[in-house]
Design a protein around this motif. Structure first.
Motif, PDB file in Angstrom:
ATOM      1  N   TYR A   1      -4.735   5.268  -7.648  1.00  0.00           N
ATOM      2  CA  TYR A   1      -5.822   6.224  -7.432  1.00  0.00           C
ATOM      3  C   TYR A   1      -5.386   7.632  -7.825  1.00  0.00           C
TER       4      TYR A   1
ATOM      5  N   ARG B   1       0.851  -1.197   0.000  1.00  0.00           N
ATOM      6  CA  ARG B   1       0.000   0.000   0.000  1.00  0.00           C
ATOM      7  C   ARG B   1       0.881   1.239   0.000  1.00  0.00           C
TER       8      ARG B   1
ATOM      9  N   GLU C   1     -11.716  10.942 -13.725  1.00  0.00           N
ATOM     10  CA  GLU C   1     -12.005  11.166 -12.313  1.00  0.00           C
ATOM     11  C   GLU C   1     -13.457  10.884 -11.947  1.00  0.00           C
TER      12      GLU C   1
ATOM     13  N   ILE D   1      -3.831   9.644   2.504  1.00  0.00           N
ATOM     14  CA  ILE D   1      -4.807   9.137   1.536  1.00  0.00           C
ATOM     15  C   ILE D   1      -4.152   8.063   0.671  1.00  0.00           C
ATOM     16  N   LEU D   2      -4.849   6.966   0.468  1.00  0.00           N
ATOM     17  CA  LEU D   2      -4.325   5.837  -0.298  1.00  0.00           C
ATOM     18  C   LEU D   2      -4.082   6.231  -1.750  1.00  0.00           C
ATOM     19  N   ARG D   3      -2.858   5.965  -2.243  1.00  0.00           N
ATOM     20  CA  ARG D   3      -2.490   6.288  -3.623  1.00  0.00           C
ATOM     21  C   ARG D   3      -2.468   5.061  -4.525  1.00  0.00           C
TER      22      ARG D   3
ATOM     23  N   TYR E   1       0.706   5.584   0.292  1.00  0.00           N
ATOM     24  CA  TYR E   1      -0.136   6.693   0.741  1.00  0.00           C
ATOM     25  C   TYR E   1       0.525   8.015   0.390  1.00  0.00           C
TER      26      TYR E   1
ATOM     27  N   ARG F   1      -6.366   0.389 -13.212  1.00  0.00           N
ATOM     28  CA  ARG F   1      -6.448  -0.962 -12.657  1.00  0.00           C
ATOM     29  C   ARG F   1      -5.836  -1.918 -13.669  1.00  0.00           C
TER      30      ARG F   1
ATOM     31  N   ARG G   1      -9.837  10.533  -3.165  1.00  0.00           N
ATOM     32  CA  ARG G   1     -10.753   9.916  -2.207  1.00  0.00           C
ATOM     33  C   ARG G   1     -11.342   8.618  -2.748  1.00  0.00           C
ATOM     34  N   GLY G   2     -10.444   7.747  -3.216  1.00  0.00           N
ATOM     35  CA  GLY G   2     -10.892   6.433  -3.663  1.00  0.00           C
ATOM     36  C   GLY G   2     -11.224   6.339  -5.128  1.00  0.00           C
ATOM     37  N   ARG G   3     -11.040   7.433  -5.897  1.00  0.00           N
ATOM     38  CA  ARG G   3     -11.330   7.379  -7.329  1.00  0.00           C
ATOM     39  C   ARG G   3     -10.168   6.714  -8.062  1.00  0.00           C
ATOM     40  N   ILE G   4     -10.487   5.676  -8.818  1.00  0.00           N
ATOM     41  CA  ILE G   4      -9.454   4.867  -9.466  1.00  0.00           C
ATOM     42  C   ILE G   4      -8.988   5.536 -10.752  1.00  0.00           C
TER      43      ILE G   4
END
Length: 289
Positions: free
Chosen positions: A122, A96, A150, A103-105, A98, A133, A127-130
C-alpha cells in the motif's frame, strides 16, 4: 533436539518454568530484564518476550524448541510493525506489515518460508490505496503483477512465470490510456512491441527475438505519418534506414552494409543536402551539394 537450544542450571540440569534474561552491556541497565522465555525440560515451550531497555521488541511462540504460531515485532511506540505466523519453525500463513501510526503497509502469504499467494503493498499513509499487487508460487513471481497510482489507476500490468516475465506487459498513462504493450518469453522481449501517443495513435512498433530487435522497426509522428523506418538484425541496423519530414518528404536515407554506412540527407523540397560514407564509425568520404 538437534538445532534446538537447551537451557540448564549451573549443574547442567534442564530448566522448567519462566526464565528471565538479562543483558549486561556497558551502555544498558544490567538490572533491567531483556526477555522472558517459557521453558519445559530446558527447551523453549511457550511465549518468548524480548525487550531492549524496557521496550518490547517482539513476542514469539515456541513448541518443543521450534517457532510455532504468531510472532509480532513492535515499534518503540508499542505499535506492531510485523505480524507473522510460523509452523514447524517455518513462516506459513499471512504476514502483515504496519507503519508507526498503525496503518497497514503490506500483506503477503507464505508457505515454508517463501512467498506463496498474493502480496499487496500500500501507499504510505494511503489509507488502503494499493501501490502494488502481485502473485507468487514457492517464492517466485508467478501470475499477474499490477502497479497502481494513488487514485487506483493501473500504471503497469505484467505477467510472470517461474519468476520471469512471460506474456504481455501493458504500460499506461496516468489517466489509464494504453502507452505501450510488450511481449516477453522467459524474461526476454519477444515478438511485437508497440508504443502509443496519449491520443491513442501509434508511436512506434518493433519486432524482438530473444531480447534483441530483429525485424522491421517504425516510428510515427502524432499525425500518423512515418517518422523513420528500418530493419534490425540481431540488435543492429541492417539494410536501408529512412527518416522523413513531418509532411512526408524524405529527410535521410542510409544503407547499412556490414560496418559501412552510406548516407544521403535531403532538404524538405527533396534536393540533396549532403552525402557521406562511414566505415567502422569513421567518415571515409564527403560530398556536399
Amino acid at each position: 533436539f538437534p538445532g534446538v537450544w537447551q537451557y540448564t542450571d549451573v549443574e547442567g540440569r534442564p530448566l522448567t518454568g519462566t526464565l528471565v534474561l538479562y543483558r549486561g552491556y556497558p551502555d544498558r541497565d544490567a538490572n533491567r530484564p531483556g526477555g522472558y522465555v517459557t521453558l519445559e525440560g530446558g527447551i523453549k515451550n511457550g511465549p518468548y518476550f524480548h525487550y531492549d531497555e524496557g521496550v518490547l521488541l517482539f513476542v514469539e511462540n515456541y513448541w518443543a524448541g521450534v517457532l510455532e504460531g504468531p510472532r509480532i515485532s513492535y515499534y518503540e511506540n508499542g505499535r506492531p510493525e510485523y505480524e507473522r505466523t510460523y509452523s514447524g519453525g517455518l513462516q506459513n500463513g499471512p504476514e502483515r506489515e504496519y507503519d508507526e501510526d498503525g496503518i497497514l503497509r503490506a500483506v503477503a502469504d507464505y508457505k515454508n518460508d517463501k512467498k506463496h499467494g498474493t502480496e499487496i503493498i500500500y501507499y504510505d499513509h494511503g489509507r488502503g490505496r494499493i501501490f502494488l499487487r502481485q502473485e507468487y508460487i514457492d517464492g517466485k513471481k508467478h501470475g499477474i503483477r499490477i502497479n497502481y497510482d494513488e487514485d487506483g489507476v493501473p500504471l503497469l500490468k505484467e505477467t510472470y512465470k517461474d519468476g520471469l516475465l512471460d506474456g504481455v506487459t501493458y504500460r499506461y498513462f496516468n489517466d489509464g490510456r494504453l502507452a505501450a504493450e510488450l511481449n516477453y518469453r522467459q524474461g526476454l522481449l519477444e515478438g511485437v512491441l508497440k508504443a502509443y501517443y496519449w491520443s491513442g495513435a501509434i508511436k512506434s512498433e518493433s519486432v524482438y527475438s530473444n531480447g534483441r530487435k530483429n525485424g522491421p522497426h517504425k516510428e510515427y509522428y502524432p499525425n500518423g505519418r512515418v517518422d523513420m523506418e528500418c530493419v534490425y538484425l540481431n540488435g543492429n541496423p541492417a539494410g536501408t534506414f529512412r527518416q522523413y519530414y513531418q509532411h512526408g518528404a524524405l529527410k535521410e536515407e542510409s544503407v547499412y552494409d556490414g560496418d559501412t554506412v552510406s548516407s544521403t540527407y535531403f532538404y524538405p523540397d527533396g534536393k540533396v543536402r549532403s552525402r557521406f560514407s562511414e566505415k567502422s564509425r569513421k567518415r571515409v568520404g564527403v560530398e556536399v551539394e
